[in-house]
Scaffold this active site. Structure first.
Site, mmCIF file in Angstrom:
data_model
loop_
_atom_site.group_PDB
_atom_site.id
_atom_site.type_symbol
_atom_site.label_atom_id
_atom_site.label_comp_id
_atom_site.label_asym_id
_atom_site.label_seq_id
_atom_site.Cartn_x
_atom_site.Cartn_y
_atom_site.Cartn_z
ATOM 1 N N HIS A 359 56.528 35.583 27.989
ATOM 2 C CA HIS A 359 57.548 36.601 28.248
ATOM 3 C C HIS A 359 58.922 36.101 27.824
ATOM 4 O O HIS A 359 59.633 36.783 27.064
ATOM 5 C CB HIS A 359 57.567 36.979 29.730
ATOM 6 C CG HIS A 359 58.567 38.038 30.049
ATOM 7 N ND1 HIS A 359 58.275 39.388 29.983
ATOM 8 C CD2 HIS A 359 59.882 37.965 30.402
ATOM 9 C CE1 HIS A 359 59.354 40.079 30.289
ATOM 10 N NE2 HIS A 359 60.351 39.247 30.549
ATOM 11 N N GLU A 360 59.282 34.906 28.283
ATOM 12 C CA GLU A 360 60.609 34.393 27.946
ATOM 13 C C GLU A 360 60.728 34.106 26.453
ATOM 14 O O GLU A 360 61.772 34.335 25.837
ATOM 15 C CB GLU A 360 60.916 33.149 28.775
ATOM 16 C CG GLU A 360 60.849 33.343 30.282
ATOM 17 C CD GLU A 360 61.653 34.525 30.780
ATOM 18 O OE1 GLU A 360 62.678 34.869 30.169
ATOM 19 O OE2 GLU A 360 61.242 35.121 31.793
ATOM 20 N N HIS A 363 61.497 37.138 24.339
ATOM 21 C CA HIS A 363 62.895 37.561 24.340
ATOM 22 C C HIS A 363 63.642 37.066 23.099
ATOM 23 O O HIS A 363 64.708 37.594 22.770
ATOM 24 C CB HIS A 363 63.613 37.043 25.584
ATOM 25 C CG HIS A 363 63.456 37.915 26.782
ATOM 26 N ND1 HIS A 363 63.928 39.216 26.828
ATOM 27 C CD2 HIS A 363 62.891 37.687 27.998
ATOM 28 C CE1 HIS A 363 63.662 39.741 28.015
ATOM 29 N NE2 HIS A 363 63.028 38.837 28.741
ATOM 30 N N GLU A 382 63.886 44.146 28.156
ATOM 31 C CA GLU A 382 62.816 43.715 29.054
ATOM 32 C C GLU A 382 61.513 44.456 28.788
ATOM 33 O O GLU A 382 60.424 43.883 28.865
ATOM 34 C CB GLU A 382 63.236 43.911 30.514
ATOM 35 C CG GLU A 382 64.413 43.061 30.965
ATOM 36 C CD GLU A 382 64.105 41.570 31.000
ATOM 37 O OE1 GLU A 382 62.952 41.182 30.723
ATOM 38 O OE2 GLU A 382 65.023 40.797 31.305
ATOM 39 N N TYR A 444 61.289 46.979 33.009
ATOM 40 C CA TYR A 444 60.134 46.236 32.514
ATOM 41 C C TYR A 444 58.945 47.161 32.236
ATOM 42 O O TYR A 444 58.405 47.178 31.130
ATOM 43 C CB TYR A 444 59.715 45.168 33.528
ATOM 44 C CG TYR A 444 60.667 44.022 33.683
ATOM 45 C CD1 TYR A 444 60.378 42.766 33.158
ATOM 46 C CD2 TYR A 444 61.867 44.172 34.372
ATOM 47 C CE1 TYR A 444 61.254 41.691 33.319
ATOM 48 C CE2 TYR A 444 62.749 43.116 34.536
ATOM 49 C CZ TYR A 444 62.435 41.882 34.004
ATOM 50 O OH TYR A 444 63.305 40.821 34.156
#
Length: 619
Positions: A359-360, A363, A382, A444
Site C-alpha cells: 500500500h505505502e 503511493h 488513497e 480508501y
C-alpha cells in the site's frame, strides 16, 4: 482594411495570451539544508536556502510555508478537532479512559510539544515580515516574485521533536528514536486554485516538486534511513561494511543526502537500525532500514514479494521513476513520502507486512509521481493506491477459495457500511470528515471502488489503457480528477460525467434486482428493477444447462455508447435503459429447460448494496 487586420491581430493575441494563462504549469523548488541534531534533547537547529521558481502566470506578493509540527501540542487545532469528534476521532489521536475518549495531544508535556521556531527569513538577503498561523506561516514580500522568475529565500529555525502522536516524532511505540517527516519549513503549493494552505489536522499533504540537498549532523552512533541518495556512505554507519567514521569534537558525523524531483524529504534515525539492500531487475534499488529482531522477522521473507510488487506495478501502472526506494521502520502505522515510507515494523504475518508495504509503496504512483492534491481529493490518492494494493496482493497472496475479482471484500465492506447511516461523500476535504471511519470509506474504499466501477462500465481492457495513459500524460505533474476523467472518456468514448458525480459527490447507492421472470416455450422474459438511487449500465448473464455463459449488456442511456468487450467474453448488446425508468424488461431466446441460472453481474464487480436478489437459480 488595415483596421480590420489590426483588430484581427488583437483578437488573436488576446486568445493566445488567454490560452497561455490557462495552460498547465507547476512551481518548482530547490532546498539546501544544514541540520544539526541534538539527539539527547530531541531538538535540532536548521539552516535553509530555498530557490523558488514561479512558473505561474501570476506575480506573487506573499508566499506560504507549512510548519506541520506546530500542531502537536495541547490546545492546537488538531487537539480541538479530536476533542470535538469524541468517539468518532482517529484512534491514534485519541485515548479511551474511564471518563470517555480524550485527545492524546492534550496531555503532551511542554518539553515534548512540537515546535518550529522561525528565527528569521530573508528574500534575496532582505529580512521579511511573517506571521505564524499555527501550522501555516504567511510571509509578506516587499516586492513581488514575478511570473517566470526565481527567488531565493534563506531561513534559520530550531525545532523541538514532538512526542510521537501522528506520523512524526520521538520514541514511537516500537522504540524508534526519531521519525522526521514533514519536519522542515515547507513551501506550499501554488496552482490555478491558489495557495494550498490547508491547516494540518492529521491527515494529508500537498507540495510542489523539488530538489533536495540535505546535510544532517547527528551523533555517530545513529543510523539514518531516508528517501533519497546517500552521497557519503563510507563516512557513516550502516551502509558499507567498513565505514570510516570521522566524528567531530561533539562526536557527530554528517550524513549527506540528495534527491531530485520529489515532493518532500523524510528520514528517521535510530541507534539500533540495520540496513539491508537489494536491487530489482528493471526496478529500483530497495533499502530496508529497521530494527532486526524476532518481531521483525518477516522483513527478510518479504524481499522476493517486494521485488515482484515493483515489477507488477511497473507493468500495470507505469515505471517507477527514481533510483531507489526505502522501507523505514518508524511512524505510527504507514505513511508514504518521496522515495520512502515509514511503517511499523512488527507484524504478525508475512502477508500483513507485505500488504502494508504494498500500500505505502503504491503511493509512489498515486501521490508521488501522480502528485494529486490529497488534502482536497484524498480518494484520488488513497483509493487508487488501495486498488493497486489489492490488485497486487491478489496475485502474490491468492485467496484460498477462488474469488471472481480482487475487490470482492471491499465491495462487501462498502455495502455493509452504507447501511450504518454514517457514510460521507468522497468529495469532502480529507481533514473535514466528521467521522474517522467515514473518511476511510470515502477515501480508501470508495476511491478504490471508483476504479472497480469504472472497469465494470467501460471494460477492463479499457481501464488498463486509461491507467497507463494517465501515467504517461501526468507522471511528475499534479493531475486533478478532471484530467483523469478526460482520459477515461477519450479511451472509452463514453460520457462518464454522471458516474463521477454520483459516486464522488453523493452517497447515493446502487441497488438493482430481478423482479420477475416469465418463461414462454423457447424464450424467457426478464424484468429488472432499479431500487437504488444511482443508475448504472447492467451486465446480465445466463448459465445454460450445458455450462455455457451467455452475456448481455444493458447500456445506460447517459453513456451514449457502450463497451464492446469485457473479461468474460463476447457481449450481446440490448436496448439502453433510460436513467429515469424504474423497470426494464427484455426477452432472450432460451427457455426454462435450457437455463441453469441467471443474474446481474456474474463478475461481482457492481457495487450493489443488496445483491441478494441479483441471482436466480432455475429449477
Amino acid at each position: 482594411m488595415k483596421n480590420v487586420k489590426f483588430s484581427l491581430l488583437l483578437v488573436l493575441c488576446s486568445l493566445f495570451l488567454s490560452a497561455q494563462k490557462d495552460a498547465y504549469y507547476q512551481q518548482y523548488a530547490k532546498y539546501k539544508m544544514d541540520i544539526d541534531v541534538d539527539a539527547t534533547n530531541f531538538t535540532y537547529q536548521g539552516k535553509q536556502t530555498l530557490q523558488y521558481t514561479n512558473n505561474s502566470p501570476d506575480d506573487l506578493d506573499v508566499v506560504y510555508f507549512h510548519l506541520y509540527w506546530n500542531t502537536f501540542k495541547a490546545g492546537s487545532m488538531m487537539d480541538q478537532r479530536v476533542q470535538n469528534q469524541g468517539v468518532n476521532a482517529d484512534g491514534r489521536l485519541a485515548a479511551k479512559t474511564a471518563n470517555g475518549v480524550v485527545s492524546r495531544l492534550a496531555s503532551i508535556p511542554q518539553n515534548e510539544e512540537g515546535r518550529q521556531n522561525i528565527h528569521w527569513i530573508k528574500l534575496n538577503g532582505k529580512e521579511l515580515k511573517f506571521e505564524i498561523q499555527e501550522t501555516i506561516m504567511k510571509v509578506y514580500l516587499p516586492e513581488k516574485i514575478k511570473s517566470k522568475s526565481t527567488a531565493t529565500f534563506t531561513m534559520e529555525w530550531d525545532a523541538n521533536i514532538p512526542m510521537q502522536i501522528r506520523r512524526a516524532g520521538r520514541n514511537n511505540r516500537e522504540g524508534v528514536d526519531m521519525t522526521m517527516t514533514q519536519w522542515y519549513p515547507k513551501i506550499a503549493e501554488y496552482d490555478y486554485d491558489g495557495w494550498a494552505t490547508f491547516d494540518y489536522i492529521g491527515r494529508e499533504f500537498h507540495a510542489p516538486f523539488a530538489d533536495f540537498d540535505i546535510n544532517i549532523k547527528i551523533d555517530k552512533n545513529y543510523i539514518i534511513g531516508a528517501g533519497g541518495t546517500l552521497e557519503n556512505p563510507n563516512d557513516v554507519a550502516g551502509y558499507t561494511k567498513n565505514p570510516t567514521l570521522k566524528p567531530d569534537a561533539n562526536n557527530k558525523v554528517t550524513w549527506k543526502w540528495t534527491a531530485k524531483n520529489m515532493l518532500d524529504f523524510a528520514w528517521a534515525a535510530d541507534r539500533d537500525y540495520s540496513v539491508d539492500s537489494f536491487t530489482i531487475l528493471d526496478g529500483p534499488k530497495v533499502y530496508f532500514v529497521y530494527q532486526k529482531s524476532e518481531k521483525t522477522k518477516y522483513w527478510e521473507e518479504s524481499k522476493p514479494y517486494v521485488t515482484k510488487f515493483f515489477q507488477i506495478m511497473n507493468n500495470k501502472f507505469g515505471r517507477y521513476k527514481w533510483p531507489s526506494y526505502s522501507f523505514v521502520q518508524g511512524g505510527d502505522g504507514g505513511m508514504e513520502y518521496g522515495m520512502c515510507t515509514m511503517i511499523l515494523g512488527e507484524s504478525k504475518s508475512l502477508e500483513g507486512l507485505c500488504g502494508l508495504m504494498f500500500h505505502e509503496g503504491a503511493h509512489s504512483w498515486f501521490q508521488q509521481m501522480l502528485a494529486t492534491n490529497e488534502s482536497e481529493k484524498p480518494w484520488l490518492d488513497e483509493g487508487f493506491t488501495s486498488y493497486a494494493e489489492n490488485f497486487v496482493m491478489n496475485q502474490l497472496f491468492p485467496p484460498k477459495s477462488p474469488q471472481p475479482n480482487p475487490f470482492v471484500e471491499s465491495l462487501a465492506r462498502y455495502a455493509d457500511f452504507t447501511k450504518t447511516g454514517k457514510e460521507e461523500p468522497a468529495v469532502w476535504f480529507a481533514d473535514h470528515h466528521d467521522n474517522g471511519t467515514a473518511y476511510s470509506f470515502a477515501s480508501y474504499v470508495k476511491g478504490e471502488l471508483f476504479l472497480v466501477q469504472l472497469g465494470y462500465i467501460i471494460g477492463e481492457d479499457n481501464l488498463s489503457k486509461v491507467m497507463l495513459r494517465y501515467y504517461d500524460e501526468w507522471a511528475m505533474k499534479h493531475p486533478t480528477e478532471r484530467d483523469f476523467m478526460h482520459i477515461a472518456q477519450q479511451v472509452s468514448g463514453m460520457d462518464l460525467k454522471w458516474f463521477y458525480n454520483y459516486w464522488i459527490n453523493t452517497t447515493k447507492t446502487i441497488d438493482y434486482g430481478i423482479k420477475n421472470v416469465k418463461y414462454d416455450g423457447n424464450s424467457t422474459t426478464i424484468t429488472l428493477v432499479n431500487k437504488g438511487t444511482m443508475p448504472m449500465p447492467i451486465d446480465f448473464s445466463i448459465l445454460t444447462k450445458d455450462k455455457k455463459v451467455i452475456n448481455y449488456n444493458i447500456p445506460l442511456n447517459m453513456t451514449h455508447t457502450w463497451k464492446k468487450a469485457d473479461i468474460y467474453g463476447p457481449i450481446q448488446i440490448l436496448a439502453y435503459w433510460p436513467w429515469t425508468q424504474q423497470e426494464y424488461s427484455f426477452t432472450i431466446p432460451y427457455g426454462k429447460e435450457q437455463i441453469s441460472a441467471m443474474g446481474i453481474d456474474f463478475s461481482q464487480r457492481l457495487a450493489d448494496v443488496n445483491p441478494e436478489d441479483n441471482y436466480l437459480e432455475v429449477k
